[in-house]
Design an enzyme around this catalytic site. Structure first.
Site, PDB file in Angstrom:
ATOM      1  N   GLY A 176      33.478  40.445  46.874  1.00 20.98           N
ATOM      2  CA  GLY A 176      34.596  39.816  47.567  1.00 20.98           C
ATOM      3  C   GLY A 176      35.888  40.144  46.860  1.00 20.98           C
ATOM      4  O   GLY A 176      35.891  40.443  45.659  1.00 20.98           O
ATOM      5  N   GLN A 197      44.553  38.667  44.305  1.00 19.89           N
ATOM      6  CA  GLN A 197      44.025  39.471  43.199  1.00 19.89           C
ATOM      7  C   GLN A 197      44.659  40.850  43.138  1.00 19.89           C
ATOM      8  O   GLN A 197      44.608  41.501  42.091  1.00 19.89           O
ATOM      9  CB  GLN A 197      42.506  39.623  43.329  1.00 19.89           C
ATOM     10  CG  GLN A 197      41.741  38.319  43.140  1.00 19.89           C
ATOM     11  CD  GLN A 197      40.257  38.540  43.306  1.00 19.89           C
ATOM     12  OE1 GLN A 197      39.745  38.506  44.410  1.00 19.89           O
ATOM     13  NE2 GLN A 197      39.555  38.784  42.221  1.00 19.89           N
ATOM     14  N   CYS A 256      33.904  37.358  38.681  1.00 19.04           N
ATOM     15  CA  CYS A 256      35.153  37.568  39.401  1.00 19.04           C
ATOM     16  C   CYS A 256      35.799  38.845  38.881  1.00 19.04           C
ATOM     17  O   CYS A 256      35.864  39.057  37.671  1.00 19.04           O
ATOM     18  CB  CYS A 256      36.087  36.381  39.174  1.00 19.04           C
ATOM     19  SG  CYS A 256      37.674  36.526  40.024  1.00 19.04           S
ATOM     20  N   LEU A 257      36.277  39.691  39.799  1.00 19.99           N
ATOM     21  CA  LEU A 257      36.906  40.941  39.374  1.00 19.99           C
ATOM     22  C   LEU A 257      38.168  40.676  38.548  1.00 19.99           C
ATOM     23  O   LEU A 257      38.593  41.551  37.798  1.00 19.99           O
ATOM     24  CB  LEU A 257      37.251  41.797  40.598  1.00 19.99           C
ATOM     25  CG  LEU A 257      36.037  42.329  41.392  1.00 19.99           C
ATOM     26  CD1 LEU A 257      36.519  43.124  42.597  1.00 19.99           C
ATOM     27  CD2 LEU A 257      35.128  43.165  40.519  1.00 19.99           C
ATOM     28  N   HIS A 261      34.360  31.034  47.002  1.00 23.08           N
ATOM     29  CA  HIS A 261      34.990  31.638  45.821  1.00 23.08           C
ATOM     30  C   HIS A 261      36.289  32.346  46.204  1.00 23.08           C
ATOM     31  O   HIS A 261      37.331  32.146  45.558  1.00 23.08           O
ATOM     32  CB  HIS A 261      34.002  32.613  45.162  1.00 23.08           C
ATOM     33  CG  HIS A 261      34.564  33.365  43.985  1.00 23.08           C
ATOM     34  ND1 HIS A 261      34.063  33.232  42.707  1.00 23.08           N
ATOM     35  CD2 HIS A 261      35.593  34.268  43.900  1.00 23.08           C
ATOM     36  CE1 HIS A 261      34.776  34.013  41.889  1.00 23.08           C
ATOM     37  NE2 HIS A 261      35.699  34.663  42.589  1.00 23.08           N
ATOM     38  N   GLU A 262      36.229  33.157  47.270  1.00 25.25           N
ATOM     39  CA  GLU A 262      37.431  33.911  47.675  1.00 25.25           C
ATOM     40  C   GLU A 262      38.506  32.979  48.244  1.00 25.25           C
ATOM     41  O   GLU A 262      39.698  33.181  48.005  1.00 25.25           O
ATOM     42  CB  GLU A 262      37.064  34.988  48.696  1.00 25.25           C
ATOM     43  CG  GLU A 262      36.052  36.022  48.211  1.00 25.25           C
ATOM     44  CD  GLU A 262      36.430  36.649  46.888  1.00 25.25           C
ATOM     45  OE1 GLU A 262      37.628  36.846  46.619  1.00 25.25           O
ATOM     46  OE2 GLU A 262      35.520  36.929  46.090  1.00 25.25           O
ATOM     47  N   HIS A 277      40.758  31.545  45.730  1.00 32.58           N
ATOM     48  CA  HIS A 277      41.827  32.434  45.252  1.00 32.58           C
ATOM     49  C   HIS A 277      43.120  32.223  46.045  1.00 32.58           C
ATOM     50  O   HIS A 277      44.221  32.350  45.489  1.00 32.58           O
ATOM     51  CB  HIS A 277      41.414  33.905  45.379  1.00 32.58           C
ATOM     52  CG  HIS A 277      40.580  34.407  44.239  1.00 32.58           C
ATOM     53  ND1 HIS A 277      41.035  34.456  42.936  1.00 32.58           N
ATOM     54  CD2 HIS A 277      39.318  34.898  44.212  1.00 32.58           C
ATOM     55  CE1 HIS A 277      40.084  34.961  42.160  1.00 32.58           C
ATOM     56  NE2 HIS A 277      39.041  35.230  42.898  1.00 32.58           N
TER      57      HIS A 277
HETATM   58 ZN    ZN Z   1      37.269  35.978  42.185  1.00 31.38          ZN
END
Ligand code: ZN
Length: 160
Positions: free
Chosen positions: A46, A51, A100-101, A142-143, A146
Site C-alpha cells: 500500500g 508518503q 510501512c515504507l 493502515h493507508e 496516513h
Molecule cells: Zn504506511
C-alpha cells in the site's frame, strides 16, 4: 512512469491532515500510476499520497503478496481509493505484523478491527460503497491512517 521519492519518519510532512481531492483529471491518473510503480518497486502492499509528499486524500493497495500465506483470503485486491471515508469499523480486534515504507526496518504487531465499510472513488472516479475484511481491511486502515497523519507505530501499546 516515474518512481517517486518516499518520505521517511520522522519527516513532519507525514503528520499533515490531507485535503480532499476536488480536481479529477489526467494528472491524478498519472500520479496514481506513478504511485503504483513506486509501491511495486519498493515491494509495498500500500502507498498513501502523503508518503510521496502530496497532501491529498488518495491511497492505493495491492494485497496479492499476502495471498501465499494468508489462506483465509480468497482474493487479492488491487485498488485506488480517492477521497475515501471509512464509515464503520466493526468485528473483532486482531493483531497483524505491520510495516510501512515510510518507517523502514520496523515491523510491529498492531491491533485493529477486522471489518470495515468504506466509501470512495475508484481510478475512473466512480463512487463505491464496499465492505472489506481481513488483510484487505487491515491494509486499507493502515493507508487511511496516513491521510490523517497517523503512523502505525502510534498504535503501539504504551506498555511496550
Ligand atoms: Zn504506511
Amino acid at each position: 512512469m516515474e518512481k517517486l521519492k518516499i518520505l521517511e519518519f520522522p519527516d513532519k510532512k507525514l503528520r499533515r491532515i490531507s485535503e480532499p481531492i476536488t480536481v479529477f483529471d489526467q494528472s491524478l491518473k498519472t500520479l496514481s500510476a506513478n504511485m503504483l510503480k513506486t509501491m511495486y518497486e519498493e515491494k509495498g502492499v500500500g502507498l498513501a499520497a502523503p508518503q510521496i509528499n502530496k497532501g491529498i486524500r488518495l491511497f492505493l493497495i495491492d494485497t496479492s503478496p499476502f495471498l501465499e500465506y494468508e489462506k483465509s483470503e480468497t482474493e487479492a485486491l488491487k485498488m485506488v481509493f480517492i477521497n475515501p471515508v471509512i464509515t464503520s469499523e466493526t468485528g473483532d480486534d486482531w493483531e497483524f505484523n505491520e510495516g510501512c515504507l515510510s518507517i523502514p526496518d520496523i515491523r510491529e504487531d498492531i491491533c485493529r478491527k477486522s471489518l470495515i465499510t468504506i466509501e470512495y472513488l475508484d481510478e475512473k472516479f466512480e463512487k463505491h460503497i464496499q465492505k472489506y475484511e481481513g488483510v484487505i481491511a487491515r491494509v486499507i486502515l493502515h493507508e487511511y491512517d496516513h491521510l490523517n497523519g497517523v503512523l502505525f507505530t502510534d498504535k503501539l501499546s504504551p506498555l511496550r
